[in-house]
Design an enzyme around this catalytic site. Sequence first.
Site, PDB file in Angstrom:
ATOM      1  N   ALA A  65      -5.429 -29.252  30.718  1.00  0.00           N
ATOM      2  CA  ALA A  65      -4.160 -29.012  29.455  1.00  0.00           C
ATOM      3  C   ALA A  65      -3.892 -27.660  29.743  1.00  0.00           C
ATOM      4  O   ALA A  65      -4.936 -26.794  30.263  1.00  0.00           O
ATOM      5  CB  ALA A  65      -4.536 -29.393  28.314  1.00  0.00           C
ATOM      6  N   GLY A 108      -7.870 -32.198  31.074  1.00  0.00           N
ATOM      7  CA  GLY A 108      -6.752 -33.213  30.952  1.00  0.00           C
ATOM      8  C   GLY A 108      -6.342 -33.756  32.120  1.00  0.00           C
ATOM      9  O   GLY A 108      -5.845 -34.877  32.369  1.00  0.00           O
ATOM     10  N   GLU A 111      -8.830 -36.388  32.645  1.00  0.00           N
ATOM     11  CA  GLU A 111      -8.411 -37.396  32.032  1.00  0.00           C
ATOM     12  C   GLU A 111      -6.962 -38.442  32.142  1.00  0.00           C
ATOM     13  O   GLU A 111      -6.822 -39.386  32.104  1.00  0.00           O
ATOM     14  CB  GLU A 111      -8.324 -36.936  30.647  1.00  0.00           C
ATOM     15  N   GLU A 131     -14.188 -28.716  29.407  1.00  0.00           N
ATOM     16  CA  GLU A 131     -13.581 -27.897  28.163  1.00  0.00           C
ATOM     17  C   GLU A 131     -14.841 -27.311  27.317  1.00  0.00           C
ATOM     18  O   GLU A 131     -14.505 -26.496  26.636  1.00  0.00           O
ATOM     19  CB  GLU A 131     -13.222 -29.361  27.259  1.00  0.00           C
TER      20      GLU A 131
HETATM   21  C1  HXC Z   1      -3.064 -22.647  31.910  1.00  0.00           C
HETATM   22  C2  HXC Z   1      -4.112 -22.466  34.325  1.00  0.00           C
HETATM   23  C3  HXC Z   1      -4.806 -23.457  34.085  1.00  0.00           C
HETATM   24  C4  HXC Z   1      -4.856 -24.315  32.714  1.00  0.00           C
HETATM   25  C5  HXC Z   1      -5.217 -22.344  35.979  1.00  0.00           C
HETATM   26  N1  HXC Z   1      -4.210 -22.033  35.333  1.00  0.00           N
HETATM   27  N2  HXC Z   1      -5.749 -23.528  35.193  1.00  0.00           N
HETATM   28  N3  HXC Z   1      -3.196 -21.931  33.241  1.00  0.00           N
HETATM   29  N4  HXC Z   1      -3.924 -23.869  31.812  1.00  0.00           N
HETATM   30  N5  HXC Z   1      -5.484 -25.210  32.672  1.00  0.00           N
HETATM   31  C6  HXC Z   1      -3.743 -20.743  36.060  1.00  0.00           C
HETATM   32  C7  HXC Z   1      -4.161 -19.515  36.014  1.00  0.00           C
HETATM   33  O1  HXC Z   1      -4.058 -18.910  34.811  1.00  0.00           O
HETATM   34  C8  HXC Z   1      -3.659 -18.861  37.397  1.00  0.00           C
HETATM   35  O2  HXC Z   1      -2.471 -18.241  36.729  1.00  0.00           O
HETATM   36  C9  HXC Z   1      -3.041 -19.923  38.245  1.00  0.00           C
HETATM   37  O3  HXC Z   1      -3.091 -21.102  37.526  1.00  0.00           O
HETATM   38  C10 HXC Z   1      -4.019 -19.840  39.312  1.00  0.00           C
HETATM   39  O4  HXC Z   1      -5.515 -20.241  38.807  1.00  0.00           O
HETATM   40  P1  HXC Z   1      -6.718 -19.209  39.135  1.00  0.00           P
HETATM   41  O5  HXC Z   1      -7.614 -19.619  38.168  1.00  0.00           O
HETATM   42  O6  HXC Z   1      -6.269 -17.832  39.559  1.00  0.00           O
HETATM   43  O7  HXC Z   1      -7.177 -20.134  40.459  1.00  0.00           O
HETATM   44  P2  HXC Z   1      -8.466 -20.249  41.145  1.00  0.00           P
HETATM   45  O8  HXC Z   1      -9.064 -19.033  41.028  1.00  0.00           O
HETATM   46  O9  HXC Z   1      -8.365 -20.912  42.425  1.00  0.00           O
HETATM   47  O10 HXC Z   1      -9.351 -21.143  40.131  1.00  0.00           O
HETATM   48  C11 HXC Z   1      -8.837 -22.776  40.123  1.00  0.00           C
HETATM   49  C12 HXC Z   1      -9.769 -23.232  38.908  1.00  0.00           C
HETATM   50  C13 HXC Z   1      -9.396 -22.306  37.661  1.00  0.00           C
HETATM   51  C14 HXC Z   1     -11.047 -23.562  39.025  1.00  0.00           C
HETATM   52  C15 HXC Z   1      -9.088 -24.677  38.659  1.00  0.00           C
HETATM   53  O11 HXC Z   1      -7.887 -22.231  37.412  1.00  0.00           O
HETATM   54  C16 HXC Z   1      -9.746 -22.916  36.237  1.00  0.00           C
HETATM   55  O12 HXC Z   1     -10.922 -22.910  35.873  1.00  0.00           O
HETATM   56  N6  HXC Z   1      -8.853 -23.515  35.406  1.00  0.00           N
HETATM   57  C17 HXC Z   1      -9.145 -24.208  34.074  1.00  0.00           C
HETATM   58  C18 HXC Z   1      -9.652 -25.385  34.112  1.00  0.00           C
HETATM   59  C19 HXC Z   1     -10.071 -25.787  32.798  1.00  0.00           C
HETATM   60  O13 HXC Z   1     -10.564 -25.147  32.165  1.00  0.00           O
HETATM   61  N7  HXC Z   1      -9.144 -26.958  32.281  1.00  0.00           N
HETATM   62  C20 HXC Z   1      -9.629 -27.552  31.128  1.00  0.00           C
HETATM   63  C21 HXC Z   1      -8.400 -27.080  30.102  1.00  0.00           C
HETATM   64  S1  HXC Z   1      -8.566 -27.605  28.519  1.00  0.00           S
HETATM   65  P3  HXC Z   1      -2.132 -16.528  36.467  1.00  0.00           P
HETATM   66  O14 HXC Z   1      -0.661 -16.734  36.174  1.00  0.00           O
HETATM   67  O15 HXC Z   1      -2.790 -16.396  35.261  1.00  0.00           O
HETATM   68  O16 HXC Z   1      -2.556 -15.935  37.558  1.00  0.00           O
HETATM   69  C22 HXC Z   1      -8.368 -29.273  28.482  1.00  0.00           C
HETATM   70  C23 HXC Z   1      -8.135 -30.278  27.100  1.00  0.00           C
HETATM   71  C24 HXC Z   1      -7.537 -31.443  27.422  1.00  0.00           C
HETATM   72  O17 HXC Z   1      -7.731 -29.883  29.745  1.00  0.00           O
HETATM   73  C25 HXC Z   1      -7.413 -31.984  26.058  1.00  0.00           C
HETATM   74  C26 HXC Z   1      -6.468 -31.507  25.075  1.00  0.00           C
HETATM   75  C27 HXC Z   1      -4.972 -31.915  25.568  1.00  0.00           C
END
Ligand code: HXC
Length: 257
Positions: A65, A108, A111, A131
Amino acid sequence: MSFETIIAETRGRVGLVTLNRPKALNALDSRVAAELTRALAAFDADPGIGAMVVTGSDKAFAAGADIKEMADKTFPAVVLDDFIAAWDGIPRLKKPLIAAVAGFALGGGCELAMMCDLIIAADTAKFGQPEIRLGVIPGIGGTQRLARAIGKAKAMEMVLTGRLMDAAEAERAGLVARVVPAAALVEEALKTAEAIAALSTPAVVAAKAAVNRAFETGLAEGICWERQAFYALFATADQKEGMAAFVEKRPPAFQNR
Ligand code: HXC
């Protein structure tokens, strides 16, 4: 259909949706939820479509998400908005939906893949529910579907630590149906979807619903549901055609009725 955050197209009798927010690794914001559910519902209602595929990019199916969209939300706002309800349309689809997953399927994203009827993974796929590291828990069914898919031990470890699972482990654990080389992912998913779409849609819809009963009811009720659905298919022309074709040693020509 034209959208901002996804690409929706048809390939024969298959509806293909590609998540298309490459700069955000396909993070699932409210626009993606609205557009994806709208596109899939339209395919589901289209008699010309027999199965659907959802995919992302080589790097990410979806990285979760959209954290930036969620970060400042308050408890009253999330309760009143019930923003997760935007995803409820996907498990309600009647026709099979295949997730073709390459790269990250996190939070998400994992999911969403698990809401699909089956997952075909590229050898680059990485699944996870990170998460907990954000101070929350999975919210679109992850705790429930992951536990059912891979059992308590692995689900608990993933949900409590945020550890990622690679494609090979996901296949061993039963999360994914098949692992294929990344370059062949979409083609393989489309082939499977096309094979399903060539079958009798009433039978396919009943088969999907029957397997899903296994996750929603007890055994006796699920068996009873299956038997009624099995009997009901004898009211279709496709059952007559399918069985006649076998007896006459020819391929069936299903008419989806
Ligand atoms: C918003 C995101 C994002 C996310 C990545 N980006 N994941 N933006 N929401 N979930 C954005 C980053 O901010 C960045 O933009 C760009 O995508 C590239 O990501 P990087 O982190 O620079 O890439 P990398 O170093 O290759 O790392 C990849 C990654 C990491 C390991 C996937 O991005 C990451 O850990 N993302 C978050 C994963 C996460 O925690 N997901 C769970 C979310 S909560 P900018 O512009 O900043 O450079 C969830 C809850 C669901 O899903 C239920 C409720 C609805």
